[in-house]
Scaffold this active site. Structure first.
Site, PDB file in Angstrom:
ATOM      1  N   THR A  34      79.802  65.516  82.232  1.00 21.91           N
ATOM      2  CA  THR A  34      80.867  64.501  82.300  1.00 21.91           C
ATOM      3  C   THR A  34      80.484  63.234  81.562  1.00 21.91           C
ATOM      4  O   THR A  34      81.317  62.600  80.917  1.00 21.91           O
ATOM      5  CB  THR A  34      81.169  64.163  83.778  1.00 21.91           C
ATOM      6  OG1 THR A  34      81.780  65.301  84.368  1.00 21.91           O
ATOM      7  CG2 THR A  34      82.103  62.984  83.911  1.00 21.91           C
ATOM      8  N   THR A  75      76.663  67.010  86.273  1.00 24.74           N
ATOM      9  CA  THR A  75      76.204  66.915  87.666  1.00 24.74           C
ATOM     10  C   THR A  75      76.347  68.235  88.425  1.00 24.74           C
ATOM     11  O   THR A  75      75.644  68.456  89.408  1.00 24.74           O
ATOM     12  CB  THR A  75      76.996  65.831  88.432  1.00 24.74           C
ATOM     13  OG1 THR A  75      78.378  66.187  88.446  1.00 24.74           O
ATOM     14  CG2 THR A  75      76.803  64.464  87.806  1.00 24.74           C
ATOM     15  N   ASP A  76      77.251  69.116  87.963  1.00 25.84           N
ATOM     16  CA  ASP A  76      77.564  70.298  88.776  1.00 25.84           C
ATOM     17  C   ASP A  76      76.360  71.213  88.994  1.00 25.84           C
ATOM     18  O   ASP A  76      76.208  71.794  90.065  1.00 25.84           O
ATOM     19  CB  ASP A  76      78.713  71.092  88.144  1.00 25.84           C
ATOM     20  CG  ASP A  76      80.026  70.326  88.206  1.00 25.84           C
ATOM     21  OD1 ASP A  76      80.114  69.347  88.971  1.00 25.84           O
ATOM     22  OD2 ASP A  76      80.974  70.716  87.489  1.00 25.84           O
ATOM     23  N   SER A  92      77.933  71.583  82.344  1.00 27.53           N
ATOM     24  CA  SER A  92      76.779  72.236  82.983  1.00 27.53           C
ATOM     25  C   SER A  92      77.160  73.504  83.736  1.00 27.53           C
ATOM     26  O   SER A  92      76.276  74.253  84.161  1.00 27.53           O
ATOM     27  CB  SER A  92      76.017  71.268  83.886  1.00 27.53           C
ATOM     28  OG  SER A  92      76.672  71.058  85.105  1.00 27.53           O
TER      29      SER A  92
HETATM   30  N1  ASP Z   1      81.664  69.617  85.024  1.00 25.25           N
HETATM   31  C1  ASP Z   1      80.726  68.549  84.763  1.00 25.25           C
HETATM   32  C2  ASP Z   1      79.372  69.165  84.447  1.00 25.25           C
HETATM   33  O1  ASP Z   1      78.672  69.552  85.348  1.00 25.25           O
HETATM   34  C3  ASP Z   1      80.641  67.641  85.941  1.00 25.25           C
HETATM   35  C4  ASP Z   1      79.775  66.419  85.762  1.00 25.25           C
HETATM   36  O2  ASP Z   1      78.978  66.293  84.863  1.00 25.25           O
HETATM   37  O3  ASP Z   1      79.897  65.497  86.625  1.00 25.25           O
HETATM   38  O4  ASP Z   1      79.034  69.309  83.312  1.00 25.25           O
END
Ligand code: ASP
Length: 332
Positions: free
Chosen positions: A12, A85-86, A54
């Protein structure tokens, strides 16, 4: 001034909106340029091994990130991996096993809102991470996020929207970033070694399953061909069904006799597993082939099982690697 290598991988933090949804669109260099205050903290170089959400991160990508860090380890004082973050908690755990005892900090960070969003957490998370990675007392793999520093083996994404996205499972936070200060609770995160040990192999044939009432053990038979270990989230402190037809025990026995591993943990978020408490589960406490997860996180268990099976096939050696404490991952 310290010299930090930023390893940009997407997420993100790098994402831009499109009709199809948010997707990584900014490069690591563009992201660092959007936090000009970083120049007061350290000198930064950027590498970009990938630019992905991710959700698309695989064990082969963990090996790639670890290799980037290994190849430039001597040239930098610390590393900041920008990551979605995922699955950040999985990558942080995997890097904890692939690069052990690092006297230099390897920090993972990201954000809940893109860097270009008006109310983003990305700028502070990147700044805090560079600050932490530049501090003399920092070492080993960790996540810096929303002012918290969490050991790389203890993180879990707990919230999908709030900036305070991560918790530290069954272990205290290593430190906090407050403004330009790093607050370290006494006795934690002392530098552990002079030289890191790098590892280059993972067995990615590891699957995680969660028991639900009426769980059909036939899934183990389906998994047999492509799987060397299952990490099973049991009920409560270690409840495992004992069906009247013995189908559960029989299927698990066949799984273990085939040489495959069964890693047992709990689906309860806090306080870990103890197979000795209830009749249901006790039969599994000391069986060869079963590995007890203790108070480890599911993310760390998946990564550690892949790492242990990637290093050894000998049963005793796999057990030794699995039960060895790495980067605060389990209570001794
Ligand atoms: N979908 C994103 C990822 O994990 C979510 C994030 O980065 O907060 O790449």
């Amino acid at each position: 001034m310290k010299h930090i290598l930023v390893v940009a991988t997407g997420g993100t933090i790098a994402s831009v909106p499109a009709e199809s949804g948010l997707h990584p669109g900014l490069t690591g260099r563009e992201l660092v340029a959007l936090v000009p205050q970083a120049a007061d903290v350290c000198n930064v170089d950027v590498v970009q091994p990938m630019n992905i959400d991710s959700s698309n991160m695989r064990p082969s990508d963990w090996l790639r990130i670890a290799r980037v860090i290994e190849d430039s380890y001597g040239d930098y004082d610390g590393f900041v991996v920008m990551h979605g973050t995922d699955t950040m908690a999985y990558t942080a755990a995997a890097l904890s096993y692939l690069i052990q005892g690092s006297p230099k900090p390897i920090v993972l960070t990201g954000s809940q809102q893109p860097m270009a969003a008006p109310f983003t957490d990305a700028k502070l998370n990147l700044y805090d991470s560079l600050l932490y990675a530049s501090d003399d007392a920092s070492s080993d793999v960790c996540i810096v996020f929303a002012g918290k520093v969490i050991a790389g083996t203890r993180a879990r994404k707990q919230r999908t929207m709030s900036f305070n996205a991560f918790v530290s499972c069954n272990y205290p936070e290593l430190a906090y970033v407050r403004g330009r200060r790093i607050v370290r609770p006494a006795g934690l995160s002392a530098r552990t070694s002079q030289e890191p040990t790098f590892y280059h192999h993972l067995d990615d044939r590891v699957v995680a399953l969660k028991l639900t009432p009426g769980f059909n053990p036939a899934i183990f038979e389906v998994l047999m061909p492509g799987c060397s270990a299952v990490v099973l989230e049991t009920f409560g402190i270690g409840g495992i069904p004992e069906y009247a037809d013995h189908s559960f025990e029989n299927t698990v026995s066949a799984w273990l006799h085939s040489g495959r591993k069964l890693v047992l943990t709990t689906q309860v978020p806090e306080e870990g597993l103890d197979l000795g408490v209830y009749e249901v589960g006790r039969a599994y406490a000391n069986r060869p082939g079963i590995l007890r997860g203790g108070d480890m996180s599911i993310e760390a268990l998946v990564a550690k099982t892949m790492w242990a099976l990637g290093q050894a096939t000998d049963v005793a050696e796999v057990d030794r690697l699995f039960y060895k404490t790495v980067n605060h991952d389990r209570l001794e």
